[in-house]
Write a protein that holds these residues in place. Structure first.
Motif, mmCIF file in Angstrom:
data_model
loop_
_atom_site.group_PDB
_atom_site.id
_atom_site.type_symbol
_atom_site.label_atom_id
_atom_site.label_comp_id
_atom_site.label_asym_id
_atom_site.label_seq_id
_atom_site.Cartn_x
_atom_site.Cartn_y
_atom_site.Cartn_z
ATOM 1 N N ILE A 125 -37.535 -55.305 -2.824
ATOM 2 C CA ILE A 125 -38.495 -56.174 -3.510
ATOM 3 C C ILE A 125 -39.917 -55.686 -3.265
ATOM 4 N N VAL A 126 -40.230 -55.381 -2.010
ATOM 5 C CA VAL A 126 -41.584 -54.943 -1.664
ATOM 6 C C VAL A 126 -41.927 -53.633 -2.371
ATOM 7 N N SER A 127 -41.004 -52.684 -2.361
ATOM 8 C CA SER A 127 -41.280 -51.394 -2.998
ATOM 9 C C SER A 127 -41.447 -51.549 -4.505
ATOM 10 N N ALA A 128 -40.701 -52.473 -5.123
ATOM 11 C CA ALA A 128 -40.844 -52.698 -6.563
ATOM 12 C C ALA A 128 -42.220 -53.280 -6.882
ATOM 13 N N VAL A 129 -42.639 -54.287 -6.133
ATOM 14 C CA VAL A 129 -43.943 -54.912 -6.373
ATOM 15 C C VAL A 129 -45.067 -53.907 -6.139
ATOM 16 N N THR A 130 -44.893 -53.034 -5.147
ATOM 17 C CA THR A 130 -45.897 -52.009 -4.890
ATOM 18 C C THR A 130 -46.064 -51.085 -6.093
ATOM 19 N N VAL A 131 -44.950 -50.739 -6.728
ATOM 20 C CA VAL A 131 -45.015 -49.895 -7.925
ATOM 21 C C VAL A 131 -45.676 -50.649 -9.073
ATOM 22 N N TRP A 132 -45.357 -51.934 -9.228
ATOM 23 C CA TRP A 132 -45.992 -52.715 -10.290
ATOM 24 C C TRP A 132 -47.507 -52.688 -10.152
ATOM 25 N N VAL A 147 -51.205 -31.036 -8.687
ATOM 26 C CA VAL A 147 -52.635 -31.257 -8.904
ATOM 27 C C VAL A 147 -52.799 -32.716 -9.308
ATOM 28 N N THR A 148 -53.560 -33.470 -8.513
ATOM 29 C CA THR A 148 -53.664 -34.915 -8.736
ATOM 30 C C THR A 148 -55.089 -35.320 -9.103
ATOM 31 N N GLU A 149 -55.165 -36.472 -9.753
ATOM 32 C CA GLU A 149 -56.443 -37.122 -10.035
ATOM 33 C C GLU A 149 -56.469 -38.459 -9.306
ATOM 34 N N GLU A 150 -57.630 -38.751 -8.711
ATOM 35 C CA GLU A 150 -57.807 -39.988 -7.936
ATOM 36 C C GLU A 150 -56.720 -40.120 -6.862
ATOM 37 N N PRO A 151 -56.685 -39.245 -5.877
ATOM 38 C CA PRO A 151 -57.712 -38.271 -5.480
ATOM 39 C C PRO A 151 -57.551 -36.923 -6.175
ATOM 40 N N THR A 198 -49.423 -34.759 -0.820
ATOM 41 C CA THR A 198 -49.953 -34.256 -2.088
ATOM 42 C C THR A 198 -50.897 -35.245 -2.759
ATOM 43 N N GLY A 199 -50.936 -36.484 -2.285
ATOM 44 C CA GLY A 199 -51.762 -37.508 -2.912
ATOM 45 C C GLY A 199 -51.087 -38.207 -4.061
ATOM 46 N N GLU A 200 -49.820 -37.878 -4.355
ATOM 47 C CA GLU A 200 -49.118 -38.463 -5.494
ATOM 48 C C GLU A 200 -48.819 -39.943 -5.321
ATOM 49 N N ASP A 201 -48.772 -40.411 -4.071
ATOM 50 C CA ASP A 201 -48.433 -41.813 -3.852
ATOM 51 C C ASP A 201 -49.518 -42.762 -4.355
ATOM 52 N N THR A 202 -50.749 -42.266 -4.472
ATOM 53 C CA THR A 202 -51.849 -43.112 -4.960
ATOM 54 C C THR A 202 -52.519 -42.547 -6.204
ATOM 55 N N ALA A 203 -52.126 -41.361 -6.667
ATOM 56 C CA ALA A 203 -52.819 -40.689 -7.769
ATOM 57 C C ALA A 203 -52.599 -41.414 -9.089
ATOM 58 N N PRO A 249 -33.382 -39.150 3.567
ATOM 59 C CA PRO A 249 -34.120 -38.275 2.633
ATOM 60 C C PRO A 249 -35.303 -38.959 1.973
ATOM 61 N N ASN A 250 -35.248 -40.277 1.812
ATOM 62 C CA ASN A 250 -36.358 -40.981 1.173
ATOM 63 C C ASN A 250 -37.642 -40.842 1.974
ATOM 64 N N ARG A 251 -37.518 -40.796 3.296
ATOM 65 C CA ARG A 251 -38.709 -40.644 4.129
ATOM 66 C C ARG A 251 -39.331 -39.267 3.936
ATOM 67 N N ILE A 252 -38.512 -38.252 3.741
ATOM 68 C CA ILE A 252 -39.036 -36.908 3.480
ATOM 69 C C ILE A 252 -39.815 -36.890 2.173
ATOM 70 N N ALA A 253 -39.224 -37.481 1.126
ATOM 71 C CA ALA A 253 -39.887 -37.496 -0.177
ATOM 72 C C ALA A 253 -41.174 -38.310 -0.128
#
Length: 518
Positions: free
Chosen positions: A45-52, A427-431, A400-405, A389-393
């Motif tokens: 639930i938490v991970s889904a809301v975070t993505v939303w 290559v990411t934007e923001e950041p 790479t900054g993809e978690d917030t880009a 494996p999820n922790r590695i990803a």
């Protein structure tokens, strides 16, 4: 007086249950089951809301629950005469679902875990309400699947489909161009079909709307199915036309940058027009007349004496069996021990690069370099041997900054005498970051993917004689975006740095084996 009382009582017994009477009977069992499932799958639930919250492609998920409630209210007449007919045996279906959830959990596939958890919620409603009641509410209940932020795996395919339309349009328009994969060059400048341009956000929003529209406007299944199919196909085609339109606009304006400046805004305006046209196309075939209420009531054998007993038994059985998967995962997580780190990798000197202070041994070791005008962060992260494996990803996406880009371009970083897909470039934007990453798994450099997740899933259960390691070489611009010249310089510097590390494999393997205590 006595005869009149008996007559009134008989009349009251013949009155069929109202639209919400059945739900009142089942409410305690449903609330109990939902509470237990919520606790068991709280992380999903938490991970889904975070993505939303963080992704524009799934921001519509906040409206899914209110829409489902409205669909249930819209179908209230179909609930007249319906009472729960619990099916406790449905709880047994949770056992194979639990196996599927455990497999997704070991593979580190968050969307898989969320889909299975939602399927268990659907099974709870079926077990407590029974077939007839569930079928009457099937539209709002199945609409809850849109709570799962699912579909990201379609992005590469959608990128290819979007890129497919552009050369066709340019050829028809007579505009000279050169195209290499997702890079399009015209005399007025260059365009790149990034992941954000793939149209995933348009497609998901269109499908969610198409299902809602089909459930409200149509009654026959084939009309609903056709409209839902149109809500899938039309946005894909429209996004390809939109992408061509941006390139064509760059040709008309004489500047690729001018056309691409507000391409997101243009995209939403274009998408809004497409949705309006889709609505207008479906209106002539509408069937939104009120449903006919049930003429016969469901039998009430046991509910007269114990209205909530059978639903509670069904919910309790399902909740107990649903706990098997999380319990197994918890036992495995308790066997995860921190890696043993006694040394720091020694990177080979690179001409023109000055190294900062050497890091101390630890799970995450960061070494800074300044290569001319380009600063580099070289990070080596060592994971526990039995890590999920999820922790590695997730950790890699943080590097790479993809978690917030807000936008990401990915490709392989090709090096001399190296396999093309060994290093992944993001290559990411923001950041505004440029990062190359490579994982080592089972003492071998890997490209990443479902096969590697399966290997680590097996190692997480059986144990391992080496620890997974991820190396990231990154340039941080300090701004939201990296301009083309800056990006080119960063890529060349990262490529030269990695190419100079001839002993990197041996050092990482030695670090990996030592981290496992071998």
């Amino acid at each position: 007086m006595s005869d009149q009382t008996v007559s009134d009582s008989h009349i009251e017994e013949d009155v069929p249950p109202g639209p919400w009477d059945g739900l009142r009977v089942a409410a305690p069992a449903l609330l109990l089951g939902l509470a237990v499932l919520g606790m068991l799958f709280w992380s999903e639930i938490v991970s889904a809301v975070t993505v939303w919250e963080g992704s524009t492609a799934y921001s519509h998920c906040f409206f899914v629950l209110p829409i489902a409630l409205y669909l249930a209210w819209d179908r209230k007449l179909s609930l007249v005469g319906r009472m729960p007919q619990p099916l406790p045996w449905v709880g047994l279906l949770v056992l194979p679902m639990g196996i599927a959830w455990f497999g997704a959990e070991r593979l580190g596939i968050t969307e898989g875990r969320q889909l299975v958890a939602m399927t268990m919620v659907e099974a709870l409603f079926l077990a407590v309400l029974g077939w007839r009641f569930f079928w009457a509410l099937s539209a709002p209940l199945l609409y809850l699947y849109f709570l799962v932020p699912f579909g990201g795996f379609l992005t590469p395919m959608l990128q290819k489909l979007t890129a497919f339309f552009i050369p066709i349009g340019l050829g028809l328009a007579g505009i000279p161009f050169y195209m290499d994969a997702f890079l399009i060059e015209i005399p007025e400048g260059s365009f790149y079909v990034a992941e954000a341009c793939a149209g995933l956000r348009f497609l998901i929003a269109s499908v969610a709307f198409g299902v809602l529209y089909g459930c409200l406007i149509y009654r026959t299944l084939w009309k609903r199915a056709l409209f839902m199919l149109a809500s899938v196909i039309i946005p894909i085609i429209a996004n390809g036309i939109r992408a061509f339109g941006i390139v064509w606009l760059g040709h008309v304006l004489g500047s690729a940058e001018a056309a691409a400046t507000d391409h997101i805004l243009y995209g939403w305006m274009f998408f809004s027009v497409v949705i309006i046209l889709l609505i207008l196309a479906g209106m002539p075939f509408r069937e939104d007349e009120a449903p006919v209420p049930a003429t016969t009531a469901d039998p009430l054998p046991e509910e007269r004496f114990a209205p909530a007993l059978r639903p509670l038994r069904a919910a309790a059985l399902l909740a107990v069996l649903a706990a098997a998967g999380p319990a197994g995962a918890m036992l495995l997580e308790r066997q995860v021990t921190p890696p043993t780190i006694a040394s720091v990798p020694q990177f080979a000197p690179v001409p023109g690069c000055l190294a900062g202070d050497a890091p101390a041994p630890g799970p995450t070791m960061l070494q800074t370099y300044v290569c001319g005008q380009v600063p580099l962060n070289v990070t080596v992260h060592v994971f526990p041997p039995r890590v999920n494996p999820n922790r590695i990803a997730t950790t890699t996406r943080t590097f790479t900054g993809e978690d917030t880009a807000s936008d990401t371009e990915t490709d392989s970083l090709r090096l001399p005498d190296h396999t093309p897909d060994r290093w992944r470039l993001a290559v990411t934007e923001e950041p505004g970051w440029v990062t190359a990453t490579a994982p080592w798994l089972d003492r071998t450099p890997r490209a990443g993917g479902i096969a590697d997740r399966a290997i680590q899933a097996r190692r997480s259960m059986q144990g391992a004689d080496s620890a997974p390691v991820v190396v990231a070489v990154s340039y941080h611009s300090g701004r939201d975006r990296v301009n083309p010249r800056e990006r080119d310089a960063a890529e060349k510097t990262i490529r030269a740095f990695i190419a100079a590390q001839n002993m990197l494999d041996q050092q990482i393997v030695a670090l990996s084996v030592a981290a496992a205590g071998k």
